[in-house]
Design a protein around this motif. Structure first.
Motif: not given
Length: 163
Positions: A16-19, A23-28, A117-119, A152-153
């Motif tokens: 899954q790609k997140f924009n 750090k934001v995704i790691w924390d989530l 620009h994304d993770t 999540l999104k």
């Protein structure tokens, strides 16, 4: 989001790609206050009972339906490389939060790739055998993952997190 099944390795691979920044995704993925908001597919909710995000620690949580039905589960962390990946054993639990050996268990390897620009998050979920893989798929695992990622999104967009 891409979900693939590797029957040779008894694995499910989710990419899954997140924009948002890494750090934001790691924390989530690693903080209970975030996990409780999106981990369960609607109409279910997640309630963290305890969280110790370190090697040898565990996230112990309860999935609760809107009719009050409850299932306890746990993720036992055995390898963590901050901001890169973690590995854990996932299992349903007995009432005392010990692993229920009669249900399928799996090893989750969750990797994070921060790009400009994304993770990109890749989850490789491996089962002991084809029987456990198929039992999990028959329980609606793929649909549950799709709903979880939608939660999540949606949460990311609603939270006004800087994309």
């Amino acid at each position: 989001m891409k979900i693939s099944i590797d029957t040779d390795k008894n694995s499910v691979i989710i990419t899954q790609k997140f924009n948002v920044k890494l750090k934001v995704i790691w924390d989530l993925y690693t903080q209970p206050e975030h996990l409780d908001k999106y981990w369960a597919p609607e109409p279910w909710q997640t309630k963290t009972n305890s969280m110790n995000f370190h090697e040898g620690g565990a996230w112990i949580y309860t999935l609760i339906s809107n009719s009050g039905e409850q299932f306890a589960a746990r993720l036992d962390y055995f390898q963590i490389h901050p901001m890169k990946r973690f590995k854990a054993v996932d299992s349903f639990c007995e009432a005392d939060f010990t692993s229920d050996e009669s249900t399928p268990r799996s090893i989750w390897e969750v990797s994070f790739e921060g790009r400009k620009h994304d993770t990109v998050v890749t989850e490789v979920i491996t089962f002991a055998n084809a029987y456990h893989l198929n039992a999990t798929l028959e329980m609606g695992f793929e649909q549950g993952v799709k709903l979880l990622m939608h939660n999540l999104k949606t949460g990311l967009h609603a939270s006004n997190i800087k994309m």
